[in-house]
Design an enzyme around this catalytic site. Structure first.
Site, PDB file in Angstrom:
ATOM      1  N   CYS A   1      42.660  30.912  34.450  1.00  0.00           N
ATOM      2  CA  CYS A   1      41.745  32.161  33.700  1.00  0.00           C
ATOM      3  C   CYS A   1      42.293  32.392  32.349  1.00  0.00           C
ATOM      4  O   CYS A   1      43.417  32.307  31.997  1.00  0.00           O
ATOM      5  CB  CYS A   1      42.262  33.137  34.729  1.00  0.00           C
ATOM      6  SG  CYS A   1      41.477  34.648  34.310  1.00  0.00           S
TER       7      CYS A   1
ATOM      8  N   CYS B   1      46.580  38.838  32.156  1.00  0.00           N
ATOM      9  CA  CYS B   1      47.039  40.014  33.140  1.00  0.00           C
ATOM     10  C   CYS B   1      48.478  39.397  33.511  1.00  0.00           C
ATOM     11  O   CYS B   1      48.967  38.547  33.986  1.00  0.00           O
ATOM     12  CB  CYS B   1      46.491  39.981  34.422  1.00  0.00           C
ATOM     13  SG  CYS B   1      44.537  40.294  34.082  1.00  0.00           S
TER      14      CYS B   1
ATOM     15  N   CYS C   1      49.752  38.113  36.752  1.00  0.00           N
ATOM     16  CA  CYS C   1      48.737  36.809  37.447  1.00  0.00           C
ATOM     17  C   CYS C   1      49.300  35.428  37.519  1.00  0.00           C
ATOM     18  O   CYS C   1      49.506  34.918  36.545  1.00  0.00           O
ATOM     19  CB  CYS C   1      47.608  37.098  37.174  1.00  0.00           C
ATOM     20  SG  CYS C   1      46.398  36.109  38.111  1.00  0.00           S
TER      21      CYS C   1
ATOM     22  N   CYS D   1      36.673  37.874  51.903  1.00  0.00           N
ATOM     23  CA  CYS D   1      36.537  38.395  50.396  1.00  0.00           C
ATOM     24  C   CYS D   1      36.807  36.919  49.609  1.00  0.00           C
ATOM     25  O   CYS D   1      37.924  36.262  49.852  1.00  0.00           O
ATOM     26  CB  CYS D   1      37.769  39.170  50.141  1.00  0.00           C
ATOM     27  SG  CYS D   1      37.901  39.615  48.393  1.00  0.00           S
TER      28      CYS D   1
ATOM     29  N   CYS E   1      32.722  40.396  50.455  1.00  0.00           N
ATOM     30  CA  CYS E   1      33.253  41.021  49.544  1.00  0.00           C
ATOM     31  C   CYS E   1      33.755  39.814  48.561  1.00  0.00           C
ATOM     32  O   CYS E   1      33.853  38.717  48.664  1.00  0.00           O
ATOM     33  CB  CYS E   1      34.512  41.360  49.790  1.00  0.00           C
ATOM     34  SG  CYS E   1      35.514  42.021  48.282  1.00  0.00           S
TER      35      CYS E   1
ATOM     36  N   CYS F   1      35.529  48.302  45.955  1.00  0.00           N
ATOM     37  CA  CYS F   1      36.838  48.099  46.397  1.00  0.00           C
ATOM     38  C   CYS F   1      37.686  48.039  45.202  1.00  0.00           C
ATOM     39  O   CYS F   1      37.703  47.407  44.085  1.00  0.00           O
ATOM     40  CB  CYS F   1      36.963  46.944  47.393  1.00  0.00           C
ATOM     41  SG  CYS F   1      38.569  46.372  47.544  1.00  0.00           S
TER      42      CYS F   1
ATOM     43  N   ARG G   1      43.981  49.736  51.868  1.00  0.00           N
ATOM     44  CA  ARG G   1      44.340  48.524  52.343  1.00  0.00           C
ATOM     45  C   ARG G   1      45.882  48.195  51.930  1.00  0.00           C
ATOM     46  O   ARG G   1      46.112  48.328  50.609  1.00  0.00           O
ATOM     47  CB  ARG G   1      43.425  47.478  51.775  1.00  0.00           C
ATOM     48  CG  ARG G   1      44.046  45.927  52.398  1.00  0.00           C
ATOM     49  CD  ARG G   1      42.984  45.072  51.998  1.00  0.00           C
ATOM     50  NE  ARG G   1      41.512  45.559  52.562  1.00  0.00           N
ATOM     51  CZ  ARG G   1      40.454  45.750  51.791  1.00  0.00           C
ATOM     52  NH1 ARG G   1      40.458  45.530  50.306  1.00  0.00           N
ATOM     53  NH2 ARG G   1      39.268  46.292  52.267  1.00  0.00           N
TER      54      ARG G   1
HETATM   55  N1  SAM Z   1      39.703  37.982  38.442  1.00  0.00           N
HETATM   56  C1  SAM Z   1      39.446  38.915  39.148  1.00  0.00           C
HETATM   57  C2  SAM Z   1      39.783  40.271  38.418  1.00  0.00           C
HETATM   58  O1  SAM Z   1      40.974  40.026  37.851  1.00  0.00           O
HETATM   59  O2  SAM Z   1      39.348  41.184  39.149  1.00  0.00           O
HETATM   60  C3  SAM Z   1      39.817  38.751  40.343  1.00  0.00           C
HETATM   61  C4  SAM Z   1      41.167  38.153  41.155  1.00  0.00           C
HETATM   62  S1  SAM Z   1      42.463  39.249  40.729  1.00  0.00           S
HETATM   63  C5  SAM Z   1      43.823  37.958  41.033  1.00  0.00           C
HETATM   64  C6  SAM Z   1      42.423  40.464  41.921  1.00  0.00           C
HETATM   65  C7  SAM Z   1      43.551  41.412  41.883  1.00  0.00           C
HETATM   66  O3  SAM Z   1      44.749  40.872  42.436  1.00  0.00           O
HETATM   67  C8  SAM Z   1      44.143  41.730  40.656  1.00  0.00           C
HETATM   68  O4  SAM Z   1      43.421  42.998  40.006  1.00  0.00           O
HETATM   69  C9  SAM Z   1      45.695  42.432  40.980  1.00  0.00           C
HETATM   70  O5  SAM Z   1      45.561  43.965  41.492  1.00  0.00           O
HETATM   71  C10 SAM Z   1      45.994  41.742  42.210  1.00  0.00           C
HETATM   72  N2  SAM Z   1      47.069  40.690  41.852  1.00  0.00           N
HETATM   73  C11 SAM Z   1      46.999  39.751  41.101  1.00  0.00           C
HETATM   74  N3  SAM Z   1      48.006  39.005  41.000  1.00  0.00           N
HETATM   75  C12 SAM Z   1      49.006  39.773  41.844  1.00  0.00           C
HETATM   76  C13 SAM Z   1      50.259  39.852  42.037  1.00  0.00           C
HETATM   77  N4  SAM Z   1      51.166  38.750  41.398  1.00  0.00           N
HETATM   78  N5  SAM Z   1      50.939  40.625  42.865  1.00  0.00           N
HETATM   79  C14 SAM Z   1      50.186  41.843  43.383  1.00  0.00           C
HETATM   80  N6  SAM Z   1      48.873  41.632  42.894  1.00  0.00           N
HETATM   81  C15 SAM Z   1      48.365  40.886  42.276  1.00  0.00           C
HETATM   82  C1  DTB Z   2      43.598  42.863  45.895  1.00  0.00           C
HETATM   83  O1  DTB Z   2      43.722  43.987  45.570  1.00  0.00           O
HETATM   84  N1  DTB Z   2      44.668  42.251  46.193  1.00  0.00           N
HETATM   85  C2  DTB Z   2      44.170  40.705  46.644  1.00  0.00           C
HETATM   86  C3  DTB Z   2      42.568  40.859  46.203  1.00  0.00           C
HETATM   87  N2  DTB Z   2      42.364  42.276  45.857  1.00  0.00           N
HETATM   88  C4  DTB Z   2      41.714  39.722  45.318  1.00  0.00           C
HETATM   89  C5  DTB Z   2      44.783  39.761  45.814  1.00  0.00           C
HETATM   90  C6  DTB Z   2      46.250  39.772  45.756  1.00  0.00           C
HETATM   91  C7  DTB Z   2      46.826  38.531  45.001  1.00  0.00           C
HETATM   92  C8  DTB Z   2      48.608  38.541  45.067  1.00  0.00           C
HETATM   93  C9  DTB Z   2      48.813  37.150  44.315  1.00  0.00           C
HETATM   94  C10 DTB Z   2      48.463  35.757  44.722  1.00  0.00           C
HETATM   95  O2  DTB Z   2      48.214  35.736  45.916  1.00  0.00           O
HETATM   96  O3  DTB Z   2      48.039  35.273  43.721  1.00  0.00           O
HETATM   97 FE1  SF4 Z   3      42.277  36.260  35.556  1.00  0.00          FE
HETATM   98 FE2  SF4 Z   3      44.433  36.869  37.239  1.00  0.00          FE
HETATM   99 FE3  SF4 Z   3      43.606  38.469  35.084  1.00  0.00          FE
HETATM  100 FE4  SF4 Z   3      41.759  38.214  37.417  1.00  0.00          FE
HETATM  101  S1  SF4 Z   3      44.075  39.065  37.380  1.00  0.00           S
HETATM  102  S2  SF4 Z   3      41.415  38.452  35.165  1.00  0.00           S
HETATM  103  S3  SF4 Z   3      42.441  36.100  37.794  1.00  0.00           S
HETATM  104  S4  SF4 Z   3      44.542  36.686  34.981  1.00  0.00           S
END
Ligand code: SAM
Ligand code: DTB
Ligand code: SF4
Length: 331
Positions: free
Chosen positions: A47, A51, A54, A91, A124, A184, A256
């Site tokens: 990506c 963030c 992530c 989802c 979703c 959501c 959730r």
């Molecule tokens: N790229 C899209 C976005 O940013 O909306 C969708 C995927 S993103 C991984 C979805 C959500 O997962 C993020 O907004 C964050 O709240 C959660 N998330 C991602 N990495 C995480 C982590 N290491 N621990 C907890 N929550 C995480």
């Molecule tokens: C949300 O709030 N949590 C989910 C879903 N929406 C997409 C993602 C959690 C990701 C946790 C870290 C991972 O598995 O990479």
């Molecule tokens: Fe990309 Fe992860 Fe940020 Fe979603 S949360 S925009 S997958 S870097």
């Protein structure tokens, strides 16, 4: 609710707070059901965004290898499996900054959504930023809810992400609501935020018009290689407090209990259900990290006398009230 009201709740003794949230929960959700949602990462890693929590950002060196968009037949197989295991929501997540109408990948996603939506689960997606057209097309293809988290307060967001803004997130949520999909949206605890940041996040979510249909509360899963790899875990009682306040502030939302559950004891999860959580991610994987085994989750629900939620295909986005704006003025 306004910040001061949320702060008053936060300042209550723990038992007073969860007694209050239990009351709100029972009045709004008398069924004793927990929604089971299955997540599938249909496009993993690589990506462009930064963030700092992530695993999928291309800017950090994590264990996640970038993959291509999954084939439709493989996604359908996973979706059927999820349905057969009792999930009522499927989802699909993609590690993209966003999607744009007219691109090949967006057409592929629409095609995938059309097929998944025929399986009888709520569909979703979480694909990053959407404009008006993209939101409308996803709705037409059969998406019932769109996940797009605000993650933290507007003030703290800048410390966590630099490649897009908090306002960008709100704009996408506006497009989602205008297209008639359910929102959501929630956040993450453990990003180095203060209690004030957490309450400001809940203030903004509770003032959405209409309120979010579901609110994921994630606890940071620290990912080696990311700037937040060494973050301290969140205090368990703070997680319960945030669930309780979310329940009171957004009584009609599914709250959730999301990422971080694998690191939680059954007793802590139970306290979260008591305080107002009524939805979980179900299945042994989130996007890139682990989640409790399905069997363990079903056993826990059984021990507590809770039921998996029954399928609800007719989910409609809630009605908008005229007088309230989506977001309060951001200072
Ligand atoms: N790229 C899209 C976005 O940013 O909306 C969708 C995927 S993103 C991984 C979805 C959500 O997962 C993020 O907004 C964050 O709240 C959660 N998330 C991602 N990495 C995480 C982590 N290491 N621990 C907890 N929550 C995480
Ligand atoms: C949300 O709030 N949590 C989910 C879903 N929406 C997409 C993602 C959690 C990701 C946790 C870290 C991972 O598995 O990479
Ligand atoms: Fe990309 Fe992860 Fe940020 Fe979603 S949360 S925009 S997958 S870097």
């Amino acid at each position: 609710m306004q910040y001061n009201e949320l702060k008053e709740l936060y300042d209550l003794p723990f038992f007073d707070l969860i007694q209050k949230s239990r009351g709100v929960h029972e009045a709004n959700w008398p069924e004793r059901e927990v929604q089971l949602c299955t997540l599938l990462s249909i496009k993993t890693g690589g990506c462009s965004e930064d963030c700092s929590y992530c695993a999928q950002s291309a800017r950090y060196s994590t264990e996640v290898e970038p993959e291509r968009l999954m084939e439709k037949c493989d996604i359908l197989e996973r979706a059927k499996l999820a349905r057969d295991n009792g999930s009522t929501r499927f989802c699909m997540g993609a590690a993209w900054k966003g999607v744009r109408d007219g691109t090949k990948r967006f057409d592929q996603v629409l095609d995938i959504v059309e097929s998944v939506s025929e399986l009888g689960m709520e569909v979703c997606t979480t694909l990053g930023e959407l404009g008006e057209t993209e939101a409308q097309k996803l709705k037409e293809a059969g998406v019932t809810a769109y996940n797009h988290n605000i993650d933290t307060s507007p003030e703290h967001y800048k410390n966590i992400v630099s490649t897009h803004t908090f306002q960008d997130r709100l704009n996408t949520l506006r497009h989602v609501q205008d297209a008639g999909m359910s929102v959501c949206s929630g956040g993450i605890l453990g990003l180095g935020e203060s209690t004030e940041d957490r309450l400001k996040m809940l203030e903004i979510l509770s003032n959405f018009n209409p309120p979010p249909e579901s609110v994921p509360i994630n606890s940071l899963v620290p990912i080696p290689g990311t700037p937040l790899a060494e973050s301290q875990g969140v205090d368990s009682f703070e997680v319960v407090r945030m669930i309780a306040i979310a329940r009171i502030a957004i009584p009609g939302a599914k709250v959730r209990l999301s990422a971080g559950r694998k690191q939680m004891s059954e007793e802590l999860q139970t306290l979260c259900f008591f305080a107002g959580a009524n939805s979980i991610f179900y299945g042994d994987k989130l996007l890139t990290t682990g989640n409790p085994q399905s069997e363990a989750d079903l056993n826990l629900l059984k021990k507590l006398g809770l039921e998996p939620q029954k399928p609800n295909r007719d989910l409609e986005a809630p009605e908008k009230e005229e007088e309230r704006p989506l977001e309060p003025a951001l200072s």
